[in-house]
Write a protein that holds these residues in place. Structure first.
Motif, mmCIF file in Angstrom:
data_model
loop_
_atom_site.group_PDB
_atom_site.id
_atom_site.type_symbol
_atom_site.label_atom_id
_atom_site.label_comp_id
_atom_site.label_asym_id
_atom_site.label_seq_id
_atom_site.Cartn_x
_atom_site.Cartn_y
_atom_site.Cartn_z
ATOM 1 N N ILE A 1 -2.062 37.000 4.239
ATOM 2 C CA ILE A 1 -0.728 37.439 4.668
ATOM 3 C C ILE A 1 0.360 36.577 4.008
ATOM 4 C CG2 ILE A 1 -0.627 36.068 6.800
ATOM 5 C CD1 ILE A 1 0.665 38.551 8.144
ATOM 6 N N GLN B 1 -8.085 33.536 11.109
ATOM 7 C CA GLN B 1 -9.284 34.311 10.746
ATOM 8 C C GLN B 1 -10.262 34.429 11.918
ATOM 9 O OE1 GLN B 1 -10.472 32.193 7.127
ATOM 10 N NE2 GLN B 1 -9.649 33.842 5.870
ATOM 11 N N TYR C 1 -10.812 39.473 18.016
ATOM 12 C CA TYR C 1 -10.242 40.710 18.599
ATOM 13 C C TYR C 1 -10.844 41.952 17.944
ATOM 14 C CZ TYR C 1 -6.767 42.222 15.029
ATOM 15 O OH TYR C 1 -6.149 42.721 13.902
ATOM 16 N N SER D 1 -17.435 42.631 2.896
ATOM 17 C CA SER D 1 -17.084 41.275 2.433
ATOM 18 C C SER D 1 -17.466 40.198 3.441
ATOM 19 C CB SER D 1 -15.584 41.211 2.103
ATOM 20 O OG SER D 1 -15.291 42.130 1.094
ATOM 21 N N SER E 1 -16.941 36.309 2.785
ATOM 22 C CA SER E 1 -15.629 35.653 2.672
ATOM 23 C C SER E 1 -15.099 35.266 4.060
ATOM 24 C CB SER E 1 -14.672 36.548 1.903
ATOM 25 O OG SER E 1 -14.844 37.880 2.284
ATOM 26 N N TYR F 1 -14.801 39.574 -7.188
ATOM 27 C CA TYR F 1 -14.897 40.411 -5.990
ATOM 28 C C TYR F 1 -15.590 41.743 -6.304
ATOM 29 C CZ TYR F 1 -10.417 41.993 -7.965
ATOM 30 O OH TYR F 1 -9.434 42.423 -8.803
ATOM 31 N N ASN G 1 -5.687 44.470 3.439
ATOM 32 C CA ASN G 1 -5.358 45.066 2.131
ATOM 33 C C ASN G 1 -5.870 44.209 0.980
ATOM 34 O OD1 ASN G 1 -3.294 46.380 3.870
ATOM 35 N ND2 ASN G 1 -2.124 44.524 3.518
ATOM 36 N N SER H 1 -7.730 44.643 -1.410
ATOM 37 C CA SER H 1 -7.709 45.337 -2.712
ATOM 38 C C SER H 1 -6.437 46.171 -2.887
ATOM 39 C CB SER H 1 -8.925 46.265 -2.821
ATOM 40 O OG SER H 1 -8.814 47.314 -1.877
ATOM 41 N N LYS I 1 -2.984 44.471 14.309
ATOM 42 C CA LYS I 1 -2.614 43.134 13.800
ATOM 43 C C LYS I 1 -2.798 42.102 14.906
ATOM 44 C CE LYS I 1 2.441 43.330 14.492
ATOM 45 N NZ LYS I 1 2.496 44.447 15.454
ATOM 46 N N GLY J 1 -10.087 36.212 -5.106
ATOM 47 C CA GLY J 1 -11.231 36.706 -4.324
ATOM 48 C C GLY J 1 -12.472 35.844 -4.442
ATOM 49 N N SER K 1 -13.011 32.873 -2.698
ATOM 50 C CA SER K 1 -13.287 31.967 -1.577
ATOM 51 C C SER K 1 -14.445 32.476 -0.728
ATOM 52 C CB SER K 1 -12.035 31.783 -0.723
ATOM 53 O OG SER K 1 -11.831 32.897 0.082
HETATM 54 N N1 NAP Z 1 -4.634 42.745 10.693
HETATM 55 C C1 NAP Z 1 -4.931 41.496 10.989
HETATM 56 O O1 NAP Z 1 -4.839 41.086 12.164
HETATM 57 C C2 NAP Z 1 -5.407 40.581 9.906
HETATM 58 C C3 NAP Z 1 -5.712 39.241 10.189
HETATM 59 C C4 NAP Z 1 -6.278 38.452 9.168
HETATM 60 C C5 NAP Z 1 -6.447 38.974 7.883
HETATM 61 N N2 NAP Z 1 -6.070 40.250 7.648
HETATM 62 C C6 NAP Z 1 -6.224 40.847 6.311
HETATM 63 O O2 NAP Z 1 -7.588 41.028 5.998
HETATM 64 C C7 NAP Z 1 -7.784 40.965 4.587
HETATM 65 C C8 NAP Z 1 -8.898 39.980 4.275
HETATM 66 O O3 NAP Z 1 -8.491 38.698 4.723
HETATM 67 P P1 NAP Z 1 -9.482 37.448 4.665
HETATM 68 O O4 NAP Z 1 -8.776 36.336 5.354
HETATM 69 O O5 NAP Z 1 -10.816 37.821 5.142
HETATM 70 O O6 NAP Z 1 -9.528 37.175 3.094
HETATM 71 P P2 NAP Z 1 -10.655 36.482 2.194
HETATM 72 O O7 NAP Z 1 -11.442 35.494 2.966
HETATM 73 O O8 NAP Z 1 -9.983 35.972 0.977
HETATM 74 O O9 NAP Z 1 -11.607 37.702 1.817
HETATM 75 C C9 NAP Z 1 -11.199 38.777 1.053
HETATM 76 C C10 NAP Z 1 -12.429 39.418 0.415
HETATM 77 O O10 NAP Z 1 -12.104 40.739 0.073
HETATM 78 C C11 NAP Z 1 -12.964 41.164 -0.985
HETATM 79 N N3 NAP Z 1 -12.178 41.885 -1.997
HETATM 80 C C12 NAP Z 1 -12.384 43.163 -2.346
HETATM 81 N N4 NAP Z 1 -11.498 43.566 -3.264
HETATM 82 C C13 NAP Z 1 -10.721 42.499 -3.527
HETATM 83 C C14 NAP Z 1 -9.609 42.289 -4.410
HETATM 84 N N5 NAP Z 1 -9.126 43.273 -5.200
HETATM 85 N N6 NAP Z 1 -9.039 41.050 -4.433
HETATM 86 C C15 NAP Z 1 -9.489 40.055 -3.625
HETATM 87 N N7 NAP Z 1 -10.522 40.213 -2.753
HETATM 88 C C16 NAP Z 1 -11.131 41.419 -2.721
HETATM 89 C C17 NAP Z 1 -13.665 39.908 -1.518
HETATM 90 O O11 NAP Z 1 -14.993 39.895 -1.002
HETATM 91 P P3 NAP Z 1 -16.229 40.393 -1.914
HETATM 92 O O12 NAP Z 1 -16.417 39.351 -2.963
HETATM 93 O O13 NAP Z 1 -17.392 40.491 -1.003
HETATM 94 O O14 NAP Z 1 -15.820 41.696 -2.518
HETATM 95 C C18 NAP Z 1 -12.853 38.784 -0.899
HETATM 96 O O15 NAP Z 1 -13.607 37.607 -0.727
HETATM 97 C C19 NAP Z 1 -6.427 40.584 4.004
HETATM 98 O O16 NAP Z 1 -5.770 41.744 3.571
HETATM 99 C C20 NAP Z 1 -5.680 39.992 5.191
HETATM 100 O O17 NAP Z 1 -4.287 40.088 5.116
HETATM 101 C C21 NAP Z 1 -5.566 41.063 8.621
#
Ligand code: NAP
Length: 357
Positions: free
Chosen positions: A70, A148, A154, A174, A177, A222, A273, A275, A297, A347, A349
């Motif tokens: 975010i 996270q 939730y 994923s 991650s 990713y 989002n 991707s 959210k 991507g 981490s």
């Molecule tokens: N709505 C909510 O309450 C809320 C709260 C927290 C996070 N989020 C959202 O959830 C999403 C993931 O967050 P996260 O904290 O889990 O992130 P993260 O730890 O960085 O994980 C993202 C994973 O997405 C996959 N991925 C697929 N396409 C990708 C691309 N084009 N670029 C980068 N990564 C890509 C990768 O896994 P693979 O290598 O396995 O493909 C990457 O490791 C984000 O959009 C974040 O804003 C929403």
């Protein structure tokens, strides 16, 4: 009668319950966004004003800040925030000043919070949003459990609105991650059967019942979600029934797959989002399965103090009991904020990314 500067300082210190030995400076180091954009929009500044303490707030000397996707959305302008603003959504440190109306925190308390403006030395936070660091967990691990961990919590509990039951299948993308690594473990704690996807560059948590390993997009770390037929695999695993729950933080690359993998009256929780945003789609796509879709959210699931405490309490207990393995992927110094955002967006981490301040 005129009061002396010394008396005025003593009155101020007593009124705001400031730690007498601490010297809170007027300016601090902060990572500031003055104009939305790429990583170059993160400006490392050493003379940003320390925030004033308002009624009901505590002032925290940050020791760590968490990095979340975010932050990149606010930085790039995908999510709107009037500049200039200090980046970051979550932090941890020690209380250095408490406004006079606050009774449940004291100077010196080790605390955690989720509020915009954490990539800096000092953040003023409403006491109602601050959580005490529990004993038995390091500050880094506890901070990793905030955005996270609470999101994963939730997602597997309340956001499912009872549409999945213990013994039912879910699909989580994923799982190697951040958020989804915690979510896969929590889904198992809730008794669901988990199909996880991960790119070949990452390791899925061992708790997953089935793992679909995907090739990476060329030159990236990713997943290429077209490299395997995920729908077919899911249908094979679930005897053509589909899954009751999908946790989808990937967005654009997975939305079509998600709709097809659902079971009758299953729920697709599109929460991110990574991707890119989910493109507009017709609601009629949900009709064949009478399926549900929600786009939640975190702030709406920690909307009251009672809810925040309940969620934090359960997550911290799981960590303390050893039921939840929280991986810290990387700790950057604040001066490397641009490098840290590039790393997150690449991507790569496999857990939580933090700043040490
Ligand atoms: N709505 C909510 O309450 C809320 C709260 C927290 C996070 N989020 C959202 O959830 C999403 C993931 O967050 P996260 O904290 O889990 O992130 P993260 O730890 O960085 O994980 C993202 C994973 O997405 C996959 N991925 C697929 N396409 C990708 C691309 N084009 N670029 C980068 N990564 C890509 C990768 O896994 P693979 O290598 O396995 O493909 C990457 O490791 C984000 O959009 C974040 O804003 C929403």
């Amino acid at each position: 009668m005129e009061t002396s500067p010394f008396v005025r300082i003593v009155v101020f210190v007593i009124h705001h319950k400031i730690l007498p030995m601490s010297s809170i400076p007027e300016t601090m180091t902060a990572v500031v966004v003055r104009q939305p954009g790429g990583i170059e929009a993160l400006s490392y500044e050493t003379d940003y004003p320390v925030p004033a303490l308002a009624d009901g707030q505590v002032l925290i000397r940050n020791e760590f800040a968490g990095l979340n996707f975010i932050d990149t959305y606010y930085r790039s302008g995908l999510y709107k925030q009037d500049p200039p603003f200090i980046s970051g959504q979550e932090g941890a440190g020690r209380v250095v000043a408490v406004s006079s109306s606050v009774t449940d925190f004291s100077v010196g308390d080790q605390v955690l919070y989720m509020k915009l403006g954490a990539y800096c030395e000092y953040t003023a936070v409403p006491a109602s949003d601050v959580v005490k660091l529990p004993s038995g967990i390091s500050m880094e691990k506890a901070l990793a459990c905030m955005v996270q961990g609470l999101t994963a919590h939730y997602l597997v509990t309340d956001a499912t609105v009872g549409l999945i039951q213990p013994g039912d299948w879910c699909l989580i993308y994923s799982v190697g991650s951040g958020t989804c690594q915690w979510a896969a473990q929590m889904a198992k704690l809730k008794g669901y059967k988990v199909i996880g996807t991960t790119s070949a560059t990452k390791t899925a948590p061992s708790c997953c019942d089935e793992v679909i390993v995907l090739d990476t997009v060329e030159g990236k770390t990713y997943s290429d979600f077209s490299s395997k037929d995920i729908v077919q695999k899911v249908m094979e695993i679930t005897n053509s029934q589909g899954v009751k729950l999908i946790l989808d933080g990937v967005g654009k690359s997975t939305s079509d797959i998600s709709v097809q993998c659902l079971s009758r009256r299953g729920i697709w929780i599109s929460f991110g989002n990574a991707s890119g945003p989910v493109p507009p789609f017709s609601l009629l796509k949900l009709t064949p399965k009478s399926a549900f879709c929600t786009r939640p959210k975190l702030s709406d699931y920690v909307a009251t103090r009672e809810e925040l405490d309940r969620r934090v309490g359960e997550v911290f207990e799981w960590v303390k009991d050893g039921h939840l393995d929280v991986r810290i992927d990387h700790v950057f110094p604040l001066v490397e904020a641009q490098k840290a955002h590039a790393y997150l967006e690449s991507g790569q981490s496999q857990g939580k990314i933090l700043f040490q301040i």
